[in-house]
Design a protein around this motif. Structure first.
Motif, PDB file in Angstrom:
ATOM      1  N   ASN A 141       0.523  -1.145   0.210  1.00  0.00           N
ATOM      2  CA  ASN A 141      -0.302   0.500   0.010  1.00  0.00           C
ATOM      3  C   ASN A 141       0.803   0.924   0.208  1.00  0.00           C
ATOM      4  O   ASN A 141       0.069   2.515  -0.305  1.00  0.00           O
ATOM      5  N   THR A 142       2.048   1.594   0.040  1.00  0.00           N
ATOM      6  CA  THR A 142       2.661   2.366  -0.099  1.00  0.00           C
ATOM      7  C   THR A 142       3.954   2.061  -0.909  1.00  0.00           C
ATOM      8  O   THR A 142       4.590   3.316  -0.961  1.00  0.00           O
TER       9      THR A 142
ATOM     10  N   ILE B 220      -2.408   0.792  12.301  1.00  0.00           N
ATOM     11  CA  ILE B 220      -1.487   1.136  10.674  1.00  0.00           C
ATOM     12  C   ILE B 220      -2.680   2.151   9.774  1.00  0.00           C
ATOM     13  O   ILE B 220      -1.602   2.882   8.978  1.00  0.00           O
ATOM     14  N   ASP B 221      -3.113   2.310   9.600  1.00  0.00           N
ATOM     15  CA  ASP B 221      -3.858   3.893   9.092  1.00  0.00           C
ATOM     16  C   ASP B 221      -3.561   5.144   8.679  1.00  0.00           C
ATOM     17  O   ASP B 221      -3.049   5.241   8.281  1.00  0.00           O
ATOM     18  N   ILE B 222      -2.707   4.949  10.222  1.00  0.00           N
ATOM     19  CA  ILE B 222      -2.175   6.843  10.338  1.00  0.00           C
ATOM     20  C   ILE B 222      -1.402   6.706   9.748  1.00  0.00           C
ATOM     21  O   ILE B 222      -0.310   8.365   9.299  1.00  0.00           O
ATOM     22  N   ILE B 223       0.070   5.713  10.479  1.00  0.00           N
ATOM     23  CA  ILE B 223       1.371   5.750   9.567  1.00  0.00           C
ATOM     24  C   ILE B 223       1.476   5.593   8.085  1.00  0.00           C
ATOM     25  O   ILE B 223       1.824   6.368   7.403  1.00  0.00           O
ATOM     26  N   VAL B 224       0.730   4.798   7.248  1.00  0.00           N
ATOM     27  CA  VAL B 224       0.576   4.750   5.402  1.00  0.00           C
ATOM     28  C   VAL B 224      -0.231   6.029   5.229  1.00  0.00           C
ATOM     29  O   VAL B 224       0.784   6.696   4.028  1.00  0.00           O
ATOM     30  N   ARG B 225      -0.912   6.614   6.307  1.00  0.00           N
ATOM     31  CA  ARG B 225      -1.537   8.320   4.919  1.00  0.00           C
ATOM     32  C   ARG B 225      -0.343   9.027   5.709  1.00  0.00           C
ATOM     33  O   ARG B 225      -0.157   9.851   4.813  1.00  0.00           O
ATOM     34  N   LEU B 226       0.692   8.412   6.619  1.00  0.00           N
ATOM     35  CA  LEU B 226       1.332   9.927   6.429  1.00  0.00           C
ATOM     36  C   LEU B 226       2.177   9.843   5.522  1.00  0.00           C
ATOM     37  O   LEU B 226       3.109  11.272   4.914  1.00  0.00           O
ATOM     38  N   PHE B 227       3.200   9.084   5.398  1.00  0.00           N
ATOM     39  CA  PHE B 227       3.599   8.156   3.867  1.00  0.00           C
ATOM     40  C   PHE B 227       2.783   8.656   3.234  1.00  0.00           C
ATOM     41  O   PHE B 227       4.019   9.761   2.311  1.00  0.00           O
ATOM     42  N   TRP B 228       2.093   8.358   2.848  1.00  0.00           N
ATOM     43  CA  TRP B 228       1.117   9.275   1.405  1.00  0.00           C
ATOM     44  C   TRP B 228       1.459  10.596   1.751  1.00  0.00           C
ATOM     45  O   TRP B 228       1.945  11.145   0.317  1.00  0.00           O
ATOM     46  N   GLN B 229       1.305  11.108   2.680  1.00  0.00           N
ATOM     47  CA  GLN B 229       1.370  12.638   2.302  1.00  0.00           C
ATOM     48  C   GLN B 229       2.640  13.382   2.632  1.00  0.00           C
ATOM     49  O   GLN B 229       2.676  14.469   2.780  1.00  0.00           O
ATOM     50  N   GLY B 230       3.630  12.800   2.425  1.00  0.00           N
ATOM     51  CA  GLY B 230       5.266  12.711   2.165  1.00  0.00           C
ATOM     52  C   GLY B 230       5.721  12.752   3.574  1.00  0.00           C
ATOM     53  O   GLY B 230       6.683  13.493   3.203  1.00  0.00           O
ATOM     54  N   THR B 231       5.503  12.253   5.270  1.00  0.00           N
ATOM     55  CA  THR B 231       6.320  11.356   5.665  1.00  0.00           C
ATOM     56  C   THR B 231       7.660  11.079   5.597  1.00  0.00           C
ATOM     57  O   THR B 231       7.291  10.191   5.520  1.00  0.00           O
ATOM     58  N   ASP B 232       8.337  11.204   6.355  1.00  0.00           N
ATOM     59  CA  ASP B 232       9.913   9.927   6.430  1.00  0.00           C
ATOM     60  C   ASP B 232       9.680   9.352   7.502  1.00  0.00           C
ATOM     61  O   ASP B 232       8.761   9.652   8.645  1.00  0.00           O
ATOM     62  N   VAL B 233      10.691   7.972   7.410  1.00  0.00           N
ATOM     63  CA  VAL B 233      10.315   6.880   7.904  1.00  0.00           C
ATOM     64  C   VAL B 233      11.659   7.095   8.705  1.00  0.00           C
ATOM     65  O   VAL B 233      12.758   6.459   7.577  1.00  0.00           O
ATOM     66  N   VAL B 234      11.387   6.883  10.313  1.00  0.00           N
ATOM     67  CA  VAL B 234      12.748   6.454  10.412  1.00  0.00           C
ATOM     68  C   VAL B 234      12.294   4.778  10.974  1.00  0.00           C
ATOM     69  O   VAL B 234      12.057   5.363  12.038  1.00  0.00           O
TER      70      VAL B 234
ATOM     71  N   LEU C 164      -3.535   2.756  -4.957  1.00  0.00           N
ATOM     72  CA  LEU C 164      -4.400   2.337  -6.700  1.00  0.00           C
ATOM     73  C   LEU C 164      -4.226   3.933  -7.228  1.00  0.00           C
ATOM     74  O   LEU C 164      -4.583   4.807  -8.054  1.00  0.00           O
ATOM     75  N   MET C 165      -5.636   4.684  -6.385  1.00  0.00           N
ATOM     76  CA  MET C 165      -5.396   6.587  -6.922  1.00  0.00           C
ATOM     77  C   MET C 165      -4.208   7.076  -6.529  1.00  0.00           C
ATOM     78  O   MET C 165      -4.024   8.038  -7.233  1.00  0.00           O
ATOM     79  N   ARG C 166      -2.873   6.770  -5.949  1.00  0.00           N
ATOM     80  CA  ARG C 166      -2.013   7.644  -5.442  1.00  0.00           C
ATOM     81  C   ARG C 166      -1.053   7.110  -6.955  1.00  0.00           C
ATOM     82  O   ARG C 166       0.536   7.221  -6.583  1.00  0.00           O
ATOM     83  N   PHE C 167      -0.903   5.590  -6.909  1.00  0.00           N
ATOM     84  CA  PHE C 167       0.183   4.462  -8.098  1.00  0.00           C
ATOM     85  C   PHE C 167       0.944   5.831  -8.826  1.00  0.00           C
ATOM     86  O   PHE C 167       2.235   5.677  -8.275  1.00  0.00           O
ATOM     87  N   PRO C 168       0.110   6.923  -9.458  1.00  0.00           N
ATOM     88  CA  PRO C 168       2.192   7.395  -9.775  1.00  0.00           C
ATOM     89  C   PRO C 168       2.960   7.962  -9.357  1.00  0.00           C
ATOM     90  O   PRO C 168       3.943   8.522  -9.274  1.00  0.00           O
ATOM     91  N   ARG C 169       2.326   8.671  -8.595  1.00  0.00           N
ATOM     92  CA  ARG C 169       2.753   9.593  -6.797  1.00  0.00           C
ATOM     93  C   ARG C 169       3.372   8.602  -6.499  1.00  0.00           C
ATOM     94  O   ARG C 169       4.577   9.163  -6.322  1.00  0.00           O
ATOM     95  N   LEU C 170       3.125   7.626  -5.788  1.00  0.00           N
ATOM     96  CA  LEU C 170       3.964   6.596  -4.998  1.00  0.00           C
ATOM     97  C   LEU C 170       5.699   6.066  -5.606  1.00  0.00           C
ATOM     98  O   LEU C 170       5.934   5.623  -5.327  1.00  0.00           O
ATOM     99  N   LEU C 171       4.549   5.567  -7.342  1.00  0.00           N
ATOM    100  CA  LEU C 171       5.901   5.199  -7.623  1.00  0.00           C
ATOM    101  C   LEU C 171       6.635   6.097  -8.186  1.00  0.00           C
ATOM    102  O   LEU C 171       8.389   5.542  -8.075  1.00  0.00           O
ATOM    103  N   ILE C 172       7.522   7.312  -8.393  1.00  0.00           N
ATOM    104  CA  ILE C 172       7.839   8.108  -8.899  1.00  0.00           C
ATOM    105  C   ILE C 172       8.727   8.170  -7.057  1.00  0.00           C
ATOM    106  O   ILE C 172       9.872   8.503  -7.423  1.00  0.00           O
ATOM    107  N   ARG C 173       7.786   8.865  -6.040  1.00  0.00           N
ATOM    108  CA  ARG C 173       8.689   8.521  -4.882  1.00  0.00           C
ATOM    109  C   ARG C 173       9.612   7.429  -4.972  1.00  0.00           C
ATOM    110  O   ARG C 173      10.484   7.130  -4.361  1.00  0.00           O
ATOM    111  N   HIS C 174       9.017   6.046  -5.174  1.00  0.00           N
ATOM    112  CA  HIS C 174       9.780   5.052  -4.966  1.00  0.00           C
ATOM    113  C   HIS C 174      11.014   4.423  -5.817  1.00  0.00           C
ATOM    114  O   HIS C 174      12.332   4.607  -5.007  1.00  0.00           O
TER     115      HIS C 174
END
Length: 244
Positions: free
Chosen positions: A143-144, A181-195, A232-242
């Motif tokens: 999902n990310t 689960i919900d909040i960290i996936v959505r924060l990641f989608w929002q652009g928040t980095d992870v450590v 799926l709605m964010r697929f292009p943006r997530l793919l670019i970020r990946h």
């Protein structure tokens, strides 16, 4: 940085005094959120709040709304009080409070990132929960479109509150066992980095677990499905970020 600790509490009257005693040694302001606990637990929390008033405050919810609802109330109060970051930790004693300085140090290095506990389990972990966790982490990776989040269920984590405020101002987050689960996936989608930060985890020494196998697994499956549609709605943006 101004960091507090948020502890959602639901009927952990046996464990919470020791958790609070350990937190006091860390020198951080603490918000206990009583999520509609029993009279016995509520009396323990009231006594703690009175005794530790210099560094701890108690938020009383009128009825049980779930872990997520309690943490969200803690976020709103922390933001109101002017905190920039918040550590979430469970009330049952499973998390190693002595790792808090490591979370703070990681956050100082990357103040806009969420610092996520990556559990190092001992033999007390139930095997069924461990395998379920692996399934959840696989879905979080899907999902990310990323392996950035090593563990999506550990309740020991540090959030940048500016990112949280932006998210919860526009999006409804899961209120119960789906929250972590919900909040960290959505924060990641929002652009928040992870450590990811390894931390020792043992299962509750007070013998109280609020995980209900069928109900909560169904809830977690539902949130994975919802997040998959969102991915799926964010697929292009997530793919670019990946691929950056």
């Amino acid at each position: 940085m101004k960091t507090c600790v948020i502890v959602p509490v639901y009927n952990h009257e046996q464990a919470i005094p020791e958790v609070v005693a350990k937190l006091k040694e860390q020198g951080l302001f603490c918000l206990l959120v009583n999520d509609g606990s029993s009279d016995a637990c509520s009396k323990v929390l009231d006594a703690i709040a009175e005794q530790e008033a210099g560094w701890l405050a108690l938020i009383n919810r009128p009825e049980n709304g779930g872990k997520g609802a309690a943490v969200l109330d803690g976020f709103n109060e922390a933001i109101r009080l002017g905190f920039t970051h918040a550590i979430q930790i469970d009330a049952d004693g499973q998390h190693d409070v002595n790792d808090i300085p490591e979370f703070l140090a990681a956050s100082r290095r990357k103040p806009d990132a969420m610092i996520l506990g990556q559990p190092v389990f001992d033999d007390s972990v139930p095997k069924g929960r461990l395998y379920g966790r692996q399934f959840t982490n696989l879905w979080i990776a899907i999902n990310t479109l990323s392996s950035a989040i090593a563990d999506g269920m550990c309740g020991f984590r540090l959030y940048p509150l500016a990112a949280v405020a932006q998210l919860i101002g526009t999006t409804r987050i899961g209120r119960r066992m789906d929250f972590d689960i919900d909040i960290i996936v959505r924060l990641f989608w929002q652009g928040t980095d992870v450590v990811n930060l390894p931390t020792r985890v043992r299962y509750p020494y007070d013998g109280v677990s609020h995980f209900q196998l069928w109900r909560d697994n169904a809830m977690i499956s539902t949130i994975h499905a919802r997040l998959c549609l969102g991915m799926l709605m964010r697929f292009p943006r997530l793919l670019i970020r990946h691929w950056r």
